[in-house]
Design a protein around this motif. Sequence first.
Motif, mmCIF file in Angstrom:
data_model
loop_
_atom_site.group_PDB
_atom_site.id
_atom_site.type_symbol
_atom_site.label_atom_id
_atom_site.label_comp_id
_atom_site.label_asym_id
_atom_site.label_seq_id
_atom_site.Cartn_x
_atom_site.Cartn_y
_atom_site.Cartn_z
ATOM 1 N N LEU A 47 34.504 45.573 35.244
ATOM 2 C CA LEU A 47 34.498 45.343 36.695
ATOM 3 C C LEU A 47 35.248 44.058 37.036
ATOM 4 O O LEU A 47 35.983 43.991 38.023
ATOM 5 C CB LEU A 47 33.056 45.267 37.214
ATOM 6 C CG LEU A 47 32.288 46.588 37.243
ATOM 7 C CD1 LEU A 47 30.825 46.340 37.608
ATOM 8 C CD2 LEU A 47 32.916 47.562 38.228
ATOM 9 N N GLU A 48 35.061 43.030 36.204
ATOM 10 C CA GLU A 48 35.770 41.764 36.422
ATOM 11 C C GLU A 48 37.270 41.951 36.223
ATOM 12 O O GLU A 48 38.080 41.335 36.923
ATOM 13 C CB GLU A 48 35.219 40.692 35.481
ATOM 14 C CG GLU A 48 33.814 40.252 35.854
ATOM 15 C CD GLU A 48 33.148 39.397 34.785
ATOM 16 O OE1 GLU A 48 33.721 39.264 33.678
ATOM 17 O OE2 GLU A 48 32.054 38.867 35.056
ATOM 18 N N LEU A 49 37.647 42.816 35.251
ATOM 19 C CA LEU A 49 39.061 43.097 35.033
ATOM 20 C C LEU A 49 39.680 43.733 36.271
ATOM 21 O O LEU A 49 40.800 43.391 36.659
ATOM 22 C CB LEU A 49 39.238 44.018 33.827
ATOM 23 C CG LEU A 49 40.675 44.500 33.567
ATOM 24 C CD1 LEU A 49 41.576 43.341 33.158
ATOM 25 C CD2 LEU A 49 40.707 45.590 32.508
ATOM 26 N N ARG A 50 38.959 44.661 36.907
ATOM 27 C CA ARG A 50 39.442 45.251 38.157
ATOM 28 C C ARG A 50 39.780 44.167 39.164
ATOM 29 O O ARG A 50 40.824 44.196 39.813
ATOM 30 C CB ARG A 50 38.367 46.147 38.780
ATOM 31 C CG ARG A 50 38.212 47.501 38.179
ATOM 32 C CD ARG A 50 37.248 48.303 39.045
ATOM 33 N NE ARG A 50 36.583 49.340 38.285
ATOM 34 C CZ ARG A 50 35.588 50.082 38.757
ATOM 35 N NH1 ARG A 50 35.151 49.876 39.991
ATOM 36 N NH2 ARG A 50 35.037 51.018 38.016
ATOM 37 N N ASP A 51 38.849 43.213 39.286
ATOM 38 C CA ASP A 51 39.026 42.131 40.261
ATOM 39 C C ASP A 51 40.242 41.282 39.905
ATOM 40 O O ASP A 51 41.030 40.906 40.784
ATOM 41 C CB ASP A 51 37.755 41.270 40.286
ATOM 42 C CG ASP A 51 37.763 40.265 41.426
ATOM 43 O OD1 ASP A 51 38.083 40.664 42.562
ATOM 44 O OD2 ASP A 51 37.446 39.085 41.185
ATOM 45 N N ILE A 52 40.431 41.002 38.612
ATOM 46 C CA ILE A 52 41.587 40.218 38.162
ATOM 47 C C ILE A 52 42.887 40.927 38.520
ATOM 48 O O ILE A 52 43.822 40.330 39.062
ATOM 49 C CB ILE A 52 41.513 39.980 36.630
ATOM 50 C CG1 ILE A 52 40.356 39.041 36.284
ATOM 51 C CG2 ILE A 52 42.829 39.407 36.105
ATOM 52 C CD1 ILE A 52 40.015 39.028 34.799
#
Length: 228
Positions: free
Chosen positions: A166-171
Amino acid sequence: MAKMKALEIKNLKKSYGKAAVIKGLDLIIEEGEVFGLIGPNGAGKSTLVKLILNLIKKDSGEIIFFENKPMNFAAETGATIEEPSFYDYMTGKENLDIYKSLLKLTDDDVYAAMEMTGIRNASDKKLSAYSMGMKQRLAISRAIISKPKLLILDEPTNGLDPKAILELRDIVHKLNESGATIIFCSHNLSEVKHICNTYGFLDDGTIRFKKEIGDSDSQVEEMESLFL
């Protein structure tokens, strides 16, 4: 007004011995696009990524970046590749310092990249203490350290837990909002759906088609059906 072509590939071919891997491939990716590259194992995804990054030599065809406008290729392209390699006896920060020196960047650039990927607090830990997921975050940090115009992420969700994905999506969304064009190569079709705005299906050495990604809940099923 037409967007600039960030990447244009024309009739690209690559063989290993007598085995043709990339077979007259054509592709256009516009500036600001987040393009998902999907396809079965052995379709040629890794070879295509290495050709784009000039890690291996093409047999024939053209690969054109930003319509041949002058660019600093090392600084303006970034990439993660499967099985990221680092020096285990060095810290995360020391590993990135190698690229900082090559690209004439600063400590602030290193820390900003590690902050964005959520490993700033592990900058002084030896790589031997990093989990697979942390190493993947470090690989992404390395790829974005110079704020590249073109970013290639090859299987970036490998080793990441659901929270990190999910954090990768945000990045990816933040990098795209800041102007980066992104190629996202993944077997994780759900993430391709969530992260990308277009996708292409690579099969038997060619891009069979390229489509926009919409809001349809059935799009992941459509992607899955391509592999059957």
